[in-house]
Scaffold this motif. Sequence first.
Motif, PDB file in Angstrom:
ATOM      1  N   ALA A 132      31.635 -35.546 -46.688  1.00 24.72           N
ATOM      2  CA  ALA A 132      30.486 -34.661 -46.457  1.00 24.72           C
ATOM      3  C   ALA A 132      29.523 -34.812 -47.627  1.00 24.72           C
ATOM      4  O   ALA A 132      29.932 -34.817 -48.787  1.00 24.72           O
ATOM      5  CB  ALA A 132      30.954 -33.212 -46.340  1.00 24.72           C
TER       6      ALA A 132
ATOM      7  N   ILE B   8      31.595 -29.204 -35.879  1.00 27.18           N
ATOM      8  CA  ILE B   8      32.188 -30.371 -36.546  1.00 27.18           C
ATOM      9  C   ILE B   8      33.487 -30.765 -35.849  1.00 27.18           C
ATOM     10  O   ILE B   8      33.771 -31.954 -35.654  1.00 27.18           O
ATOM     11  CB  ILE B   8      32.434 -30.076 -38.034  1.00 27.18           C
TER      12      ILE B   8
ATOM     13  N   LEU C 147      27.587 -38.319 -38.792  1.00 23.81           N
ATOM     14  CA  LEU C 147      27.277 -37.065 -38.112  1.00 23.81           C
ATOM     15  C   LEU C 147      26.173 -36.385 -38.887  1.00 23.81           C
ATOM     16  O   LEU C 147      26.202 -36.366 -40.121  1.00 23.81           O
ATOM     17  CB  LEU C 147      28.503 -36.136 -38.069  1.00 23.81           C
TER      18      LEU C 147
ATOM     19  N   ILE D  76      24.164 -32.622 -39.207  1.00 23.51           N
ATOM     20  CA  ILE D  76      24.330 -31.233 -38.803  1.00 23.51           C
ATOM     21  C   ILE D  76      23.214 -30.370 -39.367  1.00 23.51           C
ATOM     22  O   ILE D  76      22.638 -30.677 -40.416  1.00 23.51           O
ATOM     23  CB  ILE D  76      25.714 -30.695 -39.262  1.00 23.51           C
TER      24      ILE D  76
ATOM     25  N   VAL E   6      35.507 -28.669 -43.299  1.00 20.88           N
ATOM     26  CA  VAL E   6      35.916 -29.967 -42.769  1.00 20.88           C
ATOM     27  C   VAL E   6      37.395 -29.944 -42.401  1.00 20.88           C
ATOM     28  O   VAL E   6      37.803 -30.447 -41.342  1.00 20.88           O
ATOM     29  CB  VAL E   6      35.622 -31.081 -43.793  1.00 20.88           C
TER      30      VAL E   6
ATOM     31  N   ILE F 254      24.620 -30.169 -34.030  1.00 20.24           N
ATOM     32  CA  ILE F 254      25.178 -31.365 -34.638  1.00 20.24           C
ATOM     33  C   ILE F 254      24.883 -32.556 -33.743  1.00 20.24           C
ATOM     34  O   ILE F 254      24.775 -32.401 -32.506  1.00 20.24           O
ATOM     35  CB  ILE F 254      26.703 -31.213 -34.872  1.00 20.24           C
TER      36      ILE F 254
ATOM     37  N   LEU G 198      29.561 -36.976 -42.933  1.00 21.75           N
ATOM     38  CA  LEU G 198      28.871 -35.795 -42.420  1.00 21.75           C
ATOM     39  C   LEU G 198      27.642 -35.556 -43.289  1.00 21.75           C
ATOM     40  O   LEU G 198      27.762 -35.218 -44.476  1.00 21.75           O
ATOM     41  CB  LEU G 198      29.793 -34.572 -42.459  1.00 21.75           C
TER      42      LEU G 198
END
Length: 293
Positions: A171, A272, A250, A252, A189, A289, A222
């Motif tokens: 992340a 997530i 990803l 978000i 996470v 997301i 992320l």
Amino acid sequence: MRIASLLPAATEIVGALGLVNDLVAVTFECDRPDVRATRPVVVDSALPAGLGPAEIDAIVRDRAARGLPQYTLDRDALRDAAPGLVLTQDLCRVCALPESTVAEALDELGLDAAVLTVDPHTLDDVLDAIEAVARAAGADDAGAALVGDLRQRLQAIDGALAGRRRPRVLALEWTDPPYRPGHWVPAMVRRAGGEPLAGVDGGRSVATTWDDARAQQPDVVLVAPCGFGLDDAIAQAEEVRRRMAGVPLLAIDSASYVVRAGPRLVDGIEAIAHALHPDALPAPPPGRITVLS
């Protein structure tokens, strides 16, 4: 109770407790519920608008080095609001007005208001903070019900993901320069069925390098830039893609579902979790997301 919320997360908590009508002052970032048009805005940013990540990082570092504030407090507006309860923080001077500034202002203005400092460092701390706000506002039952519902949702996620393989998730709380996550983000996470990399549970986010990020060998990155919504996260993911070639990404809405220490952190975990394990949990509503190919 006349409540002045000097923290967007606290405003979100007050709204979730059903106490919107008690709000008498808010910040320029208080958009959940969005009461900025109907309540005095007593906290504003000292930074110019429209800056990119690198520019923001440079200005924040410079102002911090010179002892300059990142936020401004409208003391006249706060005095006129005459709050009985002030919700503030001392967790991050970059993210919100610090508690010391609030205490000085209340003393200078002669306001006899109760002050609740909301400083969660972990996911459990966030849930405790919700109950603390509820107690301070005289809404104990609403707080217990809200936290009970959030805990049930977290337990449902745990059950749905039990026994599954956990992808290695890096992340990033900032992208230029890259920042490792801290506070409750690694736990988010983990609760979403991933194995968090290079983060510090309950600690502060820390600047890192792209070489270090690549060395973590994540299965997925992320992109969760602090204070930015989904569109900006998607845009900033392009730099991450360039630096982390071949690693799935990803993006978000971090401002709403990752960095704001309120009830919507559980929404973020659900989002997530679905992105990591799409066959285990329902898809979240659009706009939270995005899985980037």
